[in-house]
Design a protein around this motif. Structure first.
Motif, PDB file in Angstrom:
ATOM      1  N   LEU A 143      54.885  40.112  51.180  1.00  0.00           N
ATOM      2  CA  LEU A 143      53.370  39.672  51.571  1.00  0.00           C
ATOM      3  C   LEU A 143      52.649  41.031  51.125  1.00  0.00           C
ATOM      4  O   LEU A 143      51.493  41.128  51.764  1.00  0.00           O
ATOM      5  CB  LEU A 143      53.209  39.322  53.082  1.00  0.00           C
ATOM      6  N   GLY A 145      51.346  44.554  51.847  1.00  0.00           N
ATOM      7  CA  GLY A 145      50.923  45.329  52.741  1.00  0.00           C
ATOM      8  C   GLY A 145      51.537  46.612  53.368  1.00  0.00           C
ATOM      9  O   GLY A 145      51.063  47.303  54.373  1.00  0.00           O
ATOM     10  N   ASN A 181      49.447  41.863  58.504  1.00  0.00           N
ATOM     11  CA  ASN A 181      50.506  40.887  57.984  1.00  0.00           C
ATOM     12  C   ASN A 181      50.572  39.758  59.303  1.00  0.00           C
ATOM     13  O   ASN A 181      51.150  40.373  60.353  1.00  0.00           O
ATOM     14  CB  ASN A 181      51.598  41.294  57.422  1.00  0.00           C
ATOM     15  N   PRO A 182      50.541  38.648  59.063  1.00  0.00           N
ATOM     16  CA  PRO A 182      50.299  37.704  57.860  1.00  0.00           C
ATOM     17  C   PRO A 182      48.849  37.360  58.085  1.00  0.00           C
ATOM     18  O   PRO A 182      48.293  36.585  57.146  1.00  0.00           O
ATOM     19  CB  PRO A 182      51.108  36.597  58.215  1.00  0.00           C
ATOM     20  N   TYR A 194      45.392  40.030  47.508  1.00  0.00           N
ATOM     21  CA  TYR A 194      46.683  39.785  47.516  1.00  0.00           C
ATOM     22  C   TYR A 194      46.902  39.000  46.258  1.00  0.00           C
ATOM     23  O   TYR A 194      48.087  39.244  45.414  1.00  0.00           O
ATOM     24  CB  TYR A 194      47.091  39.148  48.690  1.00  0.00           C
ATOM     25  N   SER A 393      53.480  32.546  55.825  1.00  0.00           N
ATOM     26  CA  SER A 393      52.865  32.559  54.477  1.00  0.00           C
ATOM     27  C   SER A 393      52.021  31.217  54.200  1.00  0.00           C
ATOM     28  O   SER A 393      50.906  31.207  53.889  1.00  0.00           O
ATOM     29  CB  SER A 393      53.880  32.692  53.313  1.00  0.00           C
TER      30      SER A 393
END
Length: 596
Positions: A143, A145, A181-182, A194, A393
């Motif tokens: 992810l 970050g 996150n997330p 992103y 996600s």
């Protein structure tokens, strides 16, 4: 015939001849000419031929300033650190990393009107004193970050990272920090950063900073990464192809939203045979995965003319291996030597690919491969699918609108109760606030149209392990098949795909997973040496790049194999079975050369 008519006919002939020699503009990048006089022909989607430029090699340079870069001025950019790192302060593979300038900073800092969080695109650059004239965007995974060290490490056990190779390297967090996150997915702009905009924002800044440091911009620019970093790379080949000369994508999740949904569906299948519902690995624990792997080997190991614990001809294996017939069936109960009929059905379903209750495919199938024994494969299938990766996600980054943050209290329940018939479509949704769907901001807009890559002389190498537990090599092979069709079977002139037998996600598995993808890409881009094979080595005991614990003790610790450009496979010919030179790249025995 009169002179006027003769001249008209001659002019017509000249124009017809000229139509076969299209021209191209020779651009420049930095101090090195973008192309030289040598060209090659390739077919485009329309069937006519175009000139593919041969790019000239990058020229070395020397760092001119470091600490002074603290005052580097670029739009909405703040430099927070600029310091010289001495020679040998870092090492990789037991070898020292040379002196370089460490730059840290951020771009586009802002306060979100949606969640009130402060966002910025954090980055790090490492600029070697002895510069090769090249720039590398190190696309990071997961992810994002986190701004991981900009060392240019892309694959497992990389013996020489990008910084050691003389690249000026950039790494970033893709527009949010780890603490966000997330839930950064609640912010529309953070989603876009992103997905693709962080790459587009950082690239011109990085090139300008390189110019300030060395007195010129990079001669050659590359982007490389694994997993989500591979996705970034493939997206860049579609969106920012004019900014890069080389693209290296390892285990690319270029259909990441689909793959994440498939993971939730897969978790529901495993739950059907898990003895403990909050531990999905009880559906197929290590001892039973070994049974499955051995059955695959028994049927497929010798297809490449050598029994060596590897399945090189994966294409043929999928045609000859049958779970119901080849895997021992438990007569009474599970005892570690067999699978039950219900387990077999679940295994077949999961490998066939996620689908709705009406049979509509949600994602790709997966190939059967003995690499299922590795812990990394199990982690993706049984842990990530219900824990810290896929549910969050899908829920917060890929769904429109995003889920309520309370979902974080029970990601297992979210995964096991996710309704693919009604909720999977959320990855295609958008609204006035979230103006692009996940399938728009996360995926290449047109992945089989790489005209800009081809016409500029740039090159792409894609690598994928055949035992990846989350992003399917079948999906990557499908993409390449479609790319080939779009370019009338000439895509190999600018893009090549390599599968790594037994390798898991990015690295690991009973595989030869150590290879120099960056070196192969440089040789192709700058010297015109197309990679007809890439030598890969096992990371057994004593490997300086780090030992891969999945390498069987029966192998030579430095076993090597050729990685072959798809659809070719490595086939044993003669000689030492532990070295790559004893193999040749040949068509799969499942193709036209079935009896060879």
């Amino acid at each position: 015939m009169n002179k006027k008519k003769s001249f008209s006919m001659l002019l017509t002939v000249v124009l017809i001849i000229m139509s076969f020699f299209p021209t191209f503009v020779m651009a420049e990048s930095g101090s090195a000419s973008k192309v030289d006089k040598h060209t090659q022909n390739a077919g485009n989607a329309g069937g006519s031929s175009v000139s593919i430029p041969q790019l000239s090699p990058a020229q070395p340079g020397t760092l001119k300033k470091c600490e002074a870069l603290a005052s580097f001025d670029f739009t909405r950019t703040t430099i927070t650190k600029a310091e010289l790192v001495p020679d040998g302060a870092l090492s990789n593979g037991g070898q020292p990393v040379g002196a370089h300038c460490l730059i840290q900073g951020k771009m586009n800092e802002r306060v979100s009107p949606v969640d009130g969080q402060t966002y910025a695109i954090g980055f790090e650059m490492r600029l070697p004193v002895d510069w090769a004239g090249r720039f590398l965007y190190q696309a990071n995974g997961g992810l994002d970050g986190v701004v991981v060290p900009a060392l240019g490490s892309i694959t497992g056990g990389q013996l020489e990272n990008g910084l050691q190779m003389g690249f000026a390297v950039l790494s970033s967090d893709a527009g949010h920090n780890g603490a966000q996150n997330p839930l950064f997915g609640l912010d529309p702009q953070a989603r876009l950063d992103y997905g693709y905009q962080a790459v587009g924002t950082l690239t011109p800044m990085a090139k300008s900073l390189i110019e300030a440091a060395y007195g010129r911009k990079p001669d050659r620019s590359y982007i490389a990464g694994g997993s989500n970093g591979g996705r970034h790379t493939m997206v860049a080949a579609s969106r920012y192809a004019d900014q890069y000369d080389g693209f290296l994508a390892v285990a690319p999740g270029f259909n990441l939203p689909k793959a994440a949904v498939a993971q939730l569906w897969g978790a529901q299948q495993w739950a059907k045979v898990a003895s403990t519902k909050d531990n999905l690995e009880t559906a197929l624990p290590p001892v039973e995965r070994q049974v499955l792997a051995q059955a695959i080997l028994d049927r497929c190991d010798g297809l490449d003319r050598l029994v060596d614990g590897m399945v090189q001809d994966s294409n043929r294996c999928q045609k000859v291996f049958n779970v119901e017939r080849d895997v021992p069936t438990c007569v009474v109960e599970r005892d570690g030597t067999c699978l039950t009929e219900e387990q077999k059905r679940v295994v077949e379903d999961v490998f066939a690919g996620a689908r709705t209750s009406s049979g509509e495919a949600l994602y790709s199938s997966f190939p059967f491969d003995p690499g299922v024994v590795q812990s990394g494969w199990a982690s993706w299938k049984f842990s990530s699918s219900v824990g810290p990766r896929d549910p969050v996600s899908v829920g917060f980054v890929f769904s429109t609108p995003p889920e309520n943050p309370k979902m974080l209290e029970n990601t297992l329940g979210y995964a096991l109760n996710f309704n693919v018939d009604t909720q999977a479509g959320m990855i295609y949704k958008f609204n006035e606030l979230y103006t692009e769907s996940a399938m728009e901001f996360m995926t290449p807009p047109n992945p089989t149209n790489l005209d800009t890559v081809r016409n500029s002389g740039a090159k792409m190498i894609v690598v994928h392990g055949t035992s990846d537990g989350v992003f399917s090599p079948d999906d990557t092979a499908r993409w390449y098949d479609e790319l080939e069709a779009n370019y009338q079977n000439k895509a190999e002139e600018f893009a090549r795909y390599f599968e790594v037998p037994g390798m898991g996600h990015v690295r690991g598995g009973p595989a030869t997973d150590q290879f120099d993808g960056l070196g192969a890409l440089i040789n192709w881009v700058e010297y015109g040496k197309a990679p007809d094979r890439i030598t890969a080595t096992a990371r057994g005991k004593g490997n300086p790049g780090g030992v891969n614990l999945d390498v069987p003790s029966t192998w030579a610790p430095d076993r090597s194999r050729p990685l072959c450009p798809y659809p070719l496979v490595a086939r044993y010919t003669k000689g030492d079975p532990e070295v790559a030179s004893s193999f040749q790249c040949k068509p799969s025995s499942g193709g036209s050369e079935l009896n060879q």
